[in-house]
Design a protein around this motif. Structure first.
Motif, PDB file in Angstrom:
ATOM      1  N   TYR A 252       0.800  -1.222   0.000  1.00  0.00           N
ATOM      2  CA  TYR A 252       0.000   0.000   0.000  1.00  0.00           C
ATOM      3  C   TYR A 252       0.838   1.280   0.000  1.00  0.00           C
ATOM      4  CZ  TYR A 252      -3.726  -3.276   1.062  1.00  0.00           C
ATOM      5  OH  TYR A 252      -4.609  -4.318   1.006  1.00  0.00           O
ATOM      6  N   GLY A 253       2.160   1.149   0.126  1.00  0.00           N
ATOM      7  CA  GLY A 253       3.033   2.313   0.032  1.00  0.00           C
ATOM      8  C   GLY A 253       2.937   3.269   1.197  1.00  0.00           C
ATOM      9  N   ASN A 254       2.741   2.728   2.413  1.00  0.00           N
ATOM     10  CA  ASN A 254       2.712   3.600   3.582  1.00  0.00           C
ATOM     11  C   ASN A 254       3.347   2.896   4.777  1.00  0.00           C
ATOM     12  OD1 ASN A 254       0.763   1.735   4.324  1.00  0.00           O
ATOM     13  ND2 ASN A 254      -0.952   3.135   4.082  1.00  0.00           N
ATOM     14  N   PHE A 255       3.524   3.646   5.848  1.00  0.00           N
ATOM     15  CA  PHE A 255       4.120   3.094   7.056  1.00  0.00           C
ATOM     16  C   PHE A 255       3.024   2.631   8.002  1.00  0.00           C
ATOM     17  CE2 PHE A 255       7.638   5.541   5.401  1.00  0.00           C
ATOM     18  CZ  PHE A 255       8.712   4.699   5.640  1.00  0.00           C
ATOM     19  N   MET A 256       3.225   1.465   8.569  1.00  0.00           N
ATOM     20  CA  MET A 256       2.273   0.886   9.502  1.00  0.00           C
ATOM     21  C   MET A 256       2.930   0.752  10.868  1.00  0.00           C
ATOM     22  SD  MET A 256      -0.421   0.386   7.600  1.00  0.00           S
ATOM     23  CE  MET A 256      -1.422  -0.728   8.573  1.00  0.00           C
ATOM     24  N   ILE A 257       2.181   1.129  11.904  1.00  0.00           N
ATOM     25  CA  ILE A 257       2.680   0.974  13.261  1.00  0.00           C
ATOM     26  C   ILE A 257       2.684  -0.505  13.629  1.00  0.00           C
ATOM     27  CG2 ILE A 257       2.212   1.494  15.692  1.00  0.00           C
ATOM     28  CD1 ILE A 257       0.906   4.105  14.732  1.00  0.00           C
ATOM     29  N   LYS A 258       3.799  -0.962  14.205  1.00  0.00           N
ATOM     30  CA  LYS A 258       3.863  -2.340  14.674  1.00  0.00           C
ATOM     31  C   LYS A 258       3.067  -2.464  15.971  1.00  0.00           C
ATOM     32  CE  LYS A 258       8.448  -3.318  12.727  1.00  0.00           C
ATOM     33  NZ  LYS A 258       9.855  -3.668  13.033  1.00  0.00           N
ATOM     34  N   LYS A 259       2.176  -3.446  16.001  1.00  0.00           N
ATOM     35  CA  LYS A 259       1.274  -3.591  17.140  1.00  0.00           C
ATOM     36  C   LYS A 259       1.534  -4.906  17.876  1.00  0.00           C
ATOM     37  CE  LYS A 259      -2.211  -1.116  14.417  1.00  0.00           C
ATOM     38  NZ  LYS A 259      -1.491  -1.175  13.133  1.00  0.00           N
ATOM     39  N   ASN A 260       1.177  -4.908  19.149  1.00  0.00           N
ATOM     40  CA  ASN A 260       1.271  -6.118  19.945  1.00  0.00           C
ATOM     41  C   ASN A 260      -0.008  -6.924  19.751  1.00  0.00           C
ATOM     42  OD1 ASN A 260       1.950  -8.073  21.817  1.00  0.00           O
ATOM     43  ND2 ASN A 260       1.198  -6.876  23.566  1.00  0.00           N
ATOM     44  N   LEU A 261       0.051  -7.943  18.886  1.00  0.00           N
ATOM     45  CA  LEU A 261      -1.131  -8.736  18.543  1.00  0.00           C
ATOM     46  C   LEU A 261      -1.201  -9.944  19.474  1.00  0.00           C
ATOM     47  CD1 LEU A 261      -0.811  -8.571  14.639  1.00  0.00           C
ATOM     48  CD2 LEU A 261      -1.926  -6.962  16.198  1.00  0.00           C
ATOM     49  N   ASP A 262      -1.897  -9.779  20.592  1.00  0.00           N
ATOM     50  CA  ASP A 262      -1.924 -10.811  21.632  1.00  0.00           C
ATOM     51  C   ASP A 262      -3.251 -11.554  21.708  1.00  0.00           C
ATOM     52  OD1 ASP A 262      -3.381  -8.688  22.533  1.00  0.00           O
ATOM     53  OD2 ASP A 262      -2.352  -8.473  24.460  1.00  0.00           O
ATOM     54  N   LYS A 263      -4.154 -11.316  20.732  1.00  0.00           N
ATOM     55  CA  LYS A 263      -5.431 -12.017  20.680  1.00  0.00           C
ATOM     56  C   LYS A 263      -5.613 -12.605  19.282  1.00  0.00           C
ATOM     57  CE  LYS A 263      -7.175  -8.131  22.079  1.00  0.00           C
ATOM     58  NZ  LYS A 263      -8.087  -7.035  22.478  1.00  0.00           N
ATOM     59  N   LEU A 264      -6.383 -13.683  19.198  1.00  0.00           N
ATOM     60  CA  LEU A 264      -6.577 -14.365  17.919  1.00  0.00           C
ATOM     61  C   LEU A 264      -8.005 -14.183  17.420  1.00  0.00           C
ATOM     62  CD1 LEU A 264      -4.786 -17.803  18.557  1.00  0.00           C
ATOM     63  CD2 LEU A 264      -3.840 -15.750  17.502  1.00  0.00           C
ATOM     64  N   VAL A 265      -8.145 -14.026  16.106  1.00  0.00           N
ATOM     65  CA  VAL A 265      -9.456 -13.980  15.473  1.00  0.00           C
ATOM     66  C   VAL A 265      -9.298 -14.475  14.033  1.00  0.00           C
ATOM     67  CG1 VAL A 265      -9.252 -11.613  14.611  1.00  0.00           C
ATOM     68  CG2 VAL A 265     -11.519 -12.553  15.100  1.00  0.00           C
ATOM     69  N   ALA A 266     -10.307 -15.160  13.542  1.00  0.00           N
ATOM     70  CA  ALA A 266     -10.318 -15.592  12.143  1.00  0.00           C
ATOM     71  C   ALA A 266     -11.247 -14.679  11.356  1.00  0.00           C
ATOM     72  CB  ALA A 266     -10.771 -17.041  12.040  1.00  0.00           C
ATOM     73  N   THR A 267     -11.042 -14.611  10.056  1.00  0.00           N
ATOM     74  CA  THR A 267     -11.929 -13.809   9.205  1.00  0.00           C
ATOM     75  C   THR A 267     -12.434 -14.667   8.052  1.00  0.00           C
ATOM     76  OG1 THR A 267     -10.065 -12.989   7.887  1.00  0.00           O
ATOM     77  CG2 THR A 267     -10.791 -11.613   9.723  1.00  0.00           C
ATOM     78  N   LYS A 268     -13.653 -14.365   7.646  1.00  0.00           N
ATOM     79  CA  LYS A 268     -14.268 -15.032   6.499  1.00  0.00           C
ATOM     80  C   LYS A 268     -14.953 -13.972   5.664  1.00  0.00           C
ATOM     81  CE  LYS A 268     -17.915 -18.334   5.276  1.00  0.00           C
ATOM     82  NZ  LYS A 268     -18.968 -19.244   5.813  1.00  0.00           N
ATOM     83  N   VAL A 269     -14.697 -13.977   4.357  1.00  0.00           N
ATOM     84  CA  VAL A 269     -15.233 -12.947   3.475  1.00  0.00           C
ATOM     85  C   VAL A 269     -16.300 -13.548   2.571  1.00  0.00           C
ATOM     86  CG1 VAL A 269     -14.723 -11.208   1.724  1.00  0.00           C
ATOM     87  CG2 VAL A 269     -13.030 -11.721   3.510  1.00  0.00           C
ATOM     88  N   ILE A 270     -17.486 -12.924   2.576  1.00  0.00           N
ATOM     89  CA  ILE A 270     -18.539 -13.293   1.633  1.00  0.00           C
ATOM     90  C   ILE A 270     -18.486 -12.302   0.472  1.00  0.00           C
ATOM     91  CG2 ILE A 270     -21.029 -13.532   1.280  1.00  0.00           C
ATOM     92  CD1 ILE A 270     -21.274 -14.225   4.240  1.00  0.00           C
ATOM     93  N   GLY A 271     -18.344 -12.806  -0.741  1.00  0.00           N
ATOM     94  CA  GLY A 271     -18.128 -11.936  -1.894  1.00  0.00           C
ATOM     95  C   GLY A 271     -16.637 -11.792  -2.137  1.00  0.00           C
ATOM     96  N   THR A 272     -16.251 -10.778  -2.850  1.00  0.00           N
ATOM     97  CA  THR A 272     -14.835 -10.520  -3.158  1.00  0.00           C
ATOM     98  C   THR A 272     -14.265  -9.549  -2.141  1.00  0.00           C
ATOM     99  OG1 THR A 272     -15.279 -10.829  -5.514  1.00  0.00           O
ATOM    100  CG2 THR A 272     -13.222  -9.722  -4.918  1.00  0.00           C
ATOM    101  N   ALA A 273     -13.127  -9.919  -1.559  1.00  0.00           N
ATOM    102  CA  ALA A 273     -12.491  -9.053  -0.560  1.00  0.00           C
ATOM    103  C   ALA A 273     -12.213  -7.684  -1.156  1.00  0.00           C
ATOM    104  CB  ALA A 273     -11.202  -9.686  -0.070  1.00  0.00           C
ATOM    105  N   GLY A 274     -12.595  -6.637  -0.428  1.00  0.00           N
ATOM    106  CA  GLY A 274     -12.420  -5.277  -0.929  1.00  0.00           C
ATOM    107  C   GLY A 274     -12.132  -4.301   0.196  1.00  0.00           C
ATOM    108  N   VAL A 275     -12.692  -3.108   0.080  1.00  0.00           N
ATOM    109  CA  VAL A 275     -12.412  -2.040   1.038  1.00  0.00           C
ATOM    110  C   VAL A 275     -12.872  -2.419   2.444  1.00  0.00           C
ATOM    111  CG1 VAL A 275     -12.947   0.342   1.648  1.00  0.00           C
ATOM    112  CG2 VAL A 275     -12.473  -0.245  -0.724  1.00  0.00           C
TER     113      VAL A 275
END
Length: 332
Positions: A252-275
């Motif tokens: 995406y051409g930008n800087f992202m803050i590094k985060k402490n990801l200490d929890k889990l979650v799954a994702t499911k997309v209906i349709g085509t993944a977009g915005v």
């Protein structure tokens, strides 16, 4: 032949009569019509290089040539026909009008009398038009907004009619619309006039979108040169701007803050993944969730119907906003 050429240049200062080197052995060049952004962390020497290229301070070693001639061996009057400069720390006279400031750019051509010819007036008028300052001619410069003032000083540099224009932090102290407006103006000027325009800037993400070439300066380690796209693909931005708190996102051409990801979650997309999917993922990571299949908690993103659902085991909660998604996750 390159319009501008730096050969084995070392830049810096004299400290207690001894040279203090900021950068050394720089071999750089630029062609006519290029819009070049000079990028780097604070203290790497961006302003020092720009001031050295402007002959506002001497170089410690090497040579800087414009059209094959050493600029430091030129008389100031000759140099003023080749280089124009817009600095951040400019001083304004309280009673100068916009046109009077812009007309100063014609000083190298008018002689000691300072009388403007028809040609001078034509060039001044064109500079005013190109910087969208029509109707501002008789206004007091100090009554203008910061963005309008910056356009006045760019117009003055245009009126000087040099093949090279150097600007030090031209968007500092401006709000976002004015920053983008000034950078787009400079990009268009390089294309329309064939002038080589250099700017030092901290607007890295914007520079990636508009620069023809990037000079990315690394403290004590020289300057990387290339198109924005090559600098991304070659990993130069990752290396130069490496930090424990953020990282450069090549996709995406930008800087992202590094985060402490200490929890889990799954994702499911209906349709085509977009915005929706992108911003949902961003919200999840901001809240400390790492996307993983090793969990029974799932965020279902329905791109077609613009809704979400948080499923955990046999329980499901629908949501119509990301805020509701976060609230539902907090109860899982």
């Amino acid at each position: 032949m390159n319009l501008l050429q730096l050969t084995n240049v070392s830049i810096g200062y004299k400290v207690k009569k001894q040279p203090y080197v900021v950068q050394q052995n720089l071999n750089l060049n630029a062609n006519a019509g290029e819009f070049v952004t000079l990028i780097g962390k604070n203290g790497c020497g961006k302003s020092t290089l720009l001031r050295s290229m402007s002959c506002l301070q001497p170089i410690l070693k090497g040579s800087i040539l414009v059209n094959g001639e050493d600029i430091f061996s030129m008389k100031p009057a000759q140099r003023a026909l080749l280089l124009s400069v817009v600095l951040t720390d400019r001083q304004l006279a309280a009673d100068f009008t916009v046109k009077e400031i812009i007309a100063i750019g014609r000083d190298p051509y008018t002689g000691w009398l300072g009388k403007l010819t028809d040609k001078d007036e034509e060039i001044i008028a064109k500079s005013i038009s190109m910087t969208n300052l029509d109707g501002f001619e008789n206004r007091n410069v100090n009554k203008l907004s910061d963005g309008e003032k910056q356009r006045v000083f760019i117009a003055r540099a245009l009126a000087q009619d040099t093949p090279i224009i150097l600007l030090d932090e031209p968007t500092s102290h401006l709000d976002l619309p004015n920053r983008v407006s000034i950078l787009l103006l400079l990009q268009n000027l390089a294309r329309e006039t064939g002038k080589t325009i250099f700017i030092s800037t901290h607007e890295l993400e914007t520079a990636l979108q508009i620069a023809d070439k990037m000079w990315i300066m690394e403290k004590l380690n020289g300057v990387h040169v290339g198109t924005p796209e090559d600098m991304v693909l070659q990993g130069v931005l990752d290396d130069v701007f490496e930090h424990k708190t953020y990282e450069f996102d090549k996709e995406y051409g930008n800087f992202m803050i590094k985060k402490n990801l200490d929890k889990l979650v799954a994702t499911k997309v209906i349709g085509t993944a977009g915005v929706m999917t992108r911003w949902t993922t961003r919200a999840l990571t901001r809240k400390g969730y790492r996307i993983s299949n090793n969990t029974e908690t799932v965020v279902v993103i329905d791109e077609d119907n613009k809704t979400w659902a948080v499923e955990s085991g046999s329980h499901s909660e629908k949501a119509t906003s990301i805020e509701q998604v976060m609230d539902n996750l907090s109860m899982c």
